[in-house]
Design a protein around this motif. Structure first.
Motif, mmCIF file in Angstrom:
data_model
loop_
_atom_site.group_PDB
_atom_site.id
_atom_site.type_symbol
_atom_site.label_atom_id
_atom_site.label_comp_id
_atom_site.label_asym_id
_atom_site.label_seq_id
_atom_site.Cartn_x
_atom_site.Cartn_y
_atom_site.Cartn_z
ATOM 1 N N VAL A 165 0.849 -1.196 0.000
ATOM 2 C CA VAL A 165 0.000 0.000 0.000
ATOM 3 C C VAL A 165 0.883 1.245 0.000
ATOM 4 N N LEU A 166 1.911 1.245 0.833
ATOM 5 C CA LEU A 166 2.825 2.398 0.864
ATOM 6 C C LEU A 166 3.448 2.658 -0.502
ATOM 7 N N ARG A 167 3.889 1.589 -1.152
ATOM 8 C CA ARG A 167 4.527 1.736 -2.464
ATOM 9 C C ARG A 167 3.520 2.174 -3.524
ATOM 10 N N ALA A 168 2.352 1.557 -3.546
ATOM 11 C CA ALA A 168 1.358 1.878 -4.580
ATOM 12 C C ALA A 168 0.859 3.314 -4.474
ATOM 13 N N LEU A 169 0.696 3.787 -3.241
ATOM 14 C CA LEU A 169 0.203 5.161 -3.043
ATOM 15 C C LEU A 169 1.344 6.166 -2.920
ATOM 16 N N ASP A 170 2.583 5.698 -3.052
ATOM 17 C CA ASP A 170 3.779 6.567 -3.023
ATOM 18 C C ASP A 170 3.812 7.426 -1.763
ATOM 19 N N ILE A 171 3.612 6.768 -0.630
ATOM 20 C CA ILE A 171 3.600 7.470 0.649
ATOM 21 C C ILE A 171 5.025 7.556 1.185
ATOM 22 N N GLU A 172 5.448 8.750 1.509
ATOM 23 C CA GLU A 172 6.801 8.992 1.993
ATOM 24 C C GLU A 172 6.808 9.088 3.515
#
Length: 176
Positions: A165-172
């Motif tokens: 989810v972090l990678r797909a939504l590009d959450i930093e």
């Protein structure tokens, strides 16, 4: 930059109640992951409850838990998760700095004993291939009972979801 807005309690009453719950359970912090998930308040609330259960309501070894989380993060390229667990949770859980550094190529490191190696091989199989070979499962089970096997499996699966989810939504990561 995240692909969805990062919300906080100012986004509305339904969001504010979930933010209060999350901040209350995270020492006042509202991580960017939760800020993204707040675009669906019910999902953010359920995620928070599930993640807390996976991490804190099991009997699974705390040190191994951190090794698992960081190895999943390595495999999925989720530096966000790796850095947070390396800086905040690894040392208090008893993970040596050398072990953290060795997680990228754990098989060659020689730092991990039989139980650790069985867990890390299980993580690799679940994360890379999804289907776990009988031999890998059997090696893990040689060290853990049924409860631990279930808790380990759910932990690996949860952090695969988490990191993806972090990678797909590009959450930093947060700045602080």
């Amino acid at each position: 930059m995240a692909r969805v807005p990062l919300l906080d309690e100012n986004a509305g009453a339904d969001v504010a109640a979930v933010v209060a719950k999350i901040r209350g359970g995270r020492g006042g912090r509202l991580l960017n992951l939760y800020r993204a998930l707040l675009n669906s308040p019910g999902l953010a609330s359920a995620w928070f409850d599930f993640n807390n259960a996976v991490r804190f309501e099991t009997r699974f070894n705390e040190r191994l838990r951190e090794l698992v989380i960081m190895r999943v993060a390595v495999l999925n390229g989720a530096d966000y998760v790796f850095r947070i667990h390396q800086s905040r949770y690894a040392e208090p859980a008893g993970v040596a700095r050398a072990e953290v550094e060795a997680l990228r190529d754990w098989r060659k490191s020689g730092l991990f004993g039989p139980a650790d190696a069985a867990v890390l091989a299980y993580v690799d199989a679940m994360t890379r291939d999804v289907e776990v070979p009988d031999e890998v499962f059997g090696n893990m089970r040689a060290h853990f009972n049924e409860r631990a096997a279930v808790e380990l499996t759910v932990l690996v699966a949860a952090y695969n979801m988490h990191t993806r989810v972090l990678r797909a939504l590009d959450i930093e990561p947060e700045n602080a």
